[in-house]
Design a protein around this motif. Structure first.
Motif, short mmCIF file in Angstrom:
data_model
loop_
_atom_site.label_atom_id
_atom_site.label_comp_id
_atom_site.label_asym_id
_atom_site.label_seq_id
_atom_site.Cartn_x
_atom_site.Cartn_y
_atom_site.Cartn_z
N ALA A 84 0.82 -1.22 0.00
CA ALA A 84 0.00 0.00 0.00
C ALA A 84 0.85 1.27 0.00
O ALA A 84 0.31 2.37 0.16
CB ALA A 84 -0.92 -0.01 1.22
N GLY A 85 2.16 1.11 -0.16
CA GLY A 85 3.04 2.26 -0.26
C GLY A 85 3.54 2.82 1.05
O GLY A 85 4.11 3.92 1.08
N ALA A 86 3.37 2.11 2.13
CA ALA A 86 3.81 2.58 3.44
C ALA A 86 5.29 2.26 3.66
O ALA A 86 5.86 1.38 3.02
CB ALA A 86 2.98 1.95 4.54
N HIS A 87 5.88 2.97 4.59
CA HIS A 87 7.20 2.61 5.11
C HIS A 87 6.98 1.58 6.20
O HIS A 87 6.14 1.76 7.08
CB HIS A 87 7.90 3.84 5.70
N ALA A 88 7.76 0.49 6.18
CA ALA A 88 7.71 -0.53 7.23
C ALA A 88 9.12 -1.02 7.48
O ALA A 88 9.80 -1.48 6.56
CB ALA A 88 6.80 -1.69 6.83
N SER A 89 9.59 -0.90 8.72
CA SER A 89 10.96 -1.29 9.05
C SER A 89 11.05 -1.60 10.54
O SER A 89 10.10 -1.40 11.30
CB SER A 89 11.93 -0.16 8.71
N ARG A 90 12.23 -2.08 10.94
CA ARG A 90 12.57 -2.10 12.35
C ARG A 90 12.70 -0.66 12.84
O ARG A 90 12.84 0.27 12.03
CB ARG A 90 13.87 -2.87 12.58
N ILE A 91 12.70 -0.45 14.15
CA ILE A 91 12.75 0.93 14.64
C ILE A 91 14.13 1.55 14.51
O ILE A 91 14.28 2.76 14.75
CB ILE A 91 12.25 1.03 16.10
N SER A 131 16.30 -0.57 9.86
CA SER A 131 16.69 -1.74 9.09
C SER A 131 15.46 -2.53 8.64
O SER A 131 14.36 -2.37 9.17
CB SER A 131 17.62 -2.64 9.90
N GLU A 132 15.66 -3.38 7.66
CA GLU A 132 14.58 -4.19 7.11
C GLU A 132 14.08 -5.21 8.14
O GLU A 132 14.87 -5.80 8.88
CB GLU A 132 15.07 -4.93 5.87
N ALA A 133 12.80 -5.42 8.18
CA ALA A 133 12.22 -6.51 8.97
C ALA A 133 12.39 -7.80 8.18
O ALA A 133 11.88 -7.91 7.07
CB ALA A 133 10.75 -6.24 9.26
N VAL A 134 13.12 -8.75 8.73
CA VAL A 134 13.48 -9.98 8.03
C VAL A 134 12.68 -11.14 8.61
O VAL A 134 12.59 -11.30 9.84
CB VAL A 134 14.99 -10.26 8.14
N ILE A 178 8.81 -2.68 15.47
CA ILE A 178 8.34 -2.37 14.12
C ILE A 178 7.93 -0.91 14.05
O ILE A 178 7.47 -0.33 15.05
CB ILE A 178 7.14 -3.30 13.73
N LEU A 179 8.10 -0.31 12.89
CA LEU A 179 7.61 1.03 12.58
C LEU A 179 6.87 0.96 11.26
O LEU A 179 7.42 0.49 10.26
CB LEU A 179 8.76 2.03 12.49
N VAL A 180 5.64 1.43 11.24
CA VAL A 180 4.86 1.53 10.01
C VAL A 180 4.28 2.93 9.95
O VAL A 180 3.67 3.41 10.91
CB VAL A 180 3.73 0.48 9.94
N CYS A 181 4.48 3.61 8.82
CA CYS A 181 3.99 4.98 8.67
C CYS A 181 4.01 5.35 7.19
O CYS A 181 4.49 4.59 6.34
CB CYS A 181 4.85 5.95 9.47
#
Length: 284
Positions: free
Chosen positions: A236-243, A246-249, A260-263
């Protein structure tokens, strides 16, 4: 349908059906015995998902929250076990599922902030996912063109919306809000509102549906808590990563994925900088 399209459709079908099973469990058992309601919901949704995936995708591996050895004592009959780690870690395709995300909310009459997660990991990345919000009548799902939300009125495109200038609504746990998020809110150059919401899937869905602007969490989660919501969020075009940015693996030997960070992407730099600035408050 192509195999790729079919994976998206299958994720949506399985999450939606598991959600209807859970709604039926609520109606059948009621809310007087919350432990019975939680355990019955967890196990029925798990067994449905395990059986459906075994039938529809027999060559794929499965990682379910309820398929772990540690939950074997929930009922007289142990739940169907996950694919063995040594097989799962060598597999090209792994379904990562949470049969009931937000058991506390599921067991409380009137609460709508619980979910079902179904995600597909392939060769190092999430490729399909669905988050059913059964009590809200919605399923958020990936598709080849991005993401959609399915509800009683039909299917609509899903795209994360940019927050209003000078305002940031951050979803937090209604029972265990991280202390560092309060400190983060105090450091940001914006009017920040902390919005308590139940399950992780419901929080990330709220970001994608424009009900809040971000979800920041640290201090304890697993792959099944975020795989499906992150799959949909990225689509959906959001940013999603570790805080830490870094990439969530996913599909790791140790399934813990504690933060997690989603925004919206426009907020990511500000939030990641703010998180770094209050990092001394983060749990070990």
């Amino acid at each position: 349908m192509s195999a790729v399209t079919d994976d998206h459709a299958l994720a949506a079908e399985l999450a939606g059906t598991a959600g209807r099973i859970l709604q039926g469990v609520r109606e059948e058992i009621g809310f007087a015995d919350s432990r019975l309601l939680k355990d019955t919901g967890d196990l029925r949704a798990h067994e449905y998902l395990m059986a459906a995936l075994a039938e529809r995708r027999p060559d794929d591996a499965i990682l379910s929250e309820e398929g772990r050895a540690s939950v074997a004592g929930k009922g007289a009959t142990p739940p169907t076990a996950n694919t063995a780690d040594e097989v799962r870690l060598q597999a090209d395709r792994v379904w990562i599922v949470d049969p009931l995300d937000g058991t506390r909310e599921f067991s409380e009459e009137g609460r709508r902030d619980w979910a079902v997660h179904v995600a597909l990991w392939e060769k190092g990345r999430l490729t399909a996912g669905a988050v059913a919000l059964p009590a809200q009548g919605k399923t958020l799902v990936t598709d080849p063109a991005g993401a959609t939300v399915v509800n009683v009125t039909g299917v609509e495109p899903l795209r994360v919306s940019e927050p209003a200038a000078g305002r940031l609504r951050i979803a937090v746990s209604r029972t265990r809000p991280p202390a560092f998020v309060q400190r983060l809110a105090e450091t940001l150059d914006a009017k920040v509102e902390l919005v308590p919401i139940g399950s992780a899937g419901a929080k990330i869905s709220a970001v994608l549906l424009g009900e809040v602007d971000a979800y920041v969490h640290a201090g304890g989660q697993y792959e099944w808590d975020s795989a499906a919501p992150v799959a949909v969020a990225l689509a959906a075009g959001a940013h999603a990563s570790r805080i830490d940015g870094s990439e969530a693996v996913y599909n790791q030997k140790d399934p813990r994925l504690p933060d997690i960070l989603v925004c919206h992407p426009v907020s990511a730099s500000t939030l990641l900088t703010g998180i770094r600035d209050v990092s001394d408050a983060l749990p070990e």
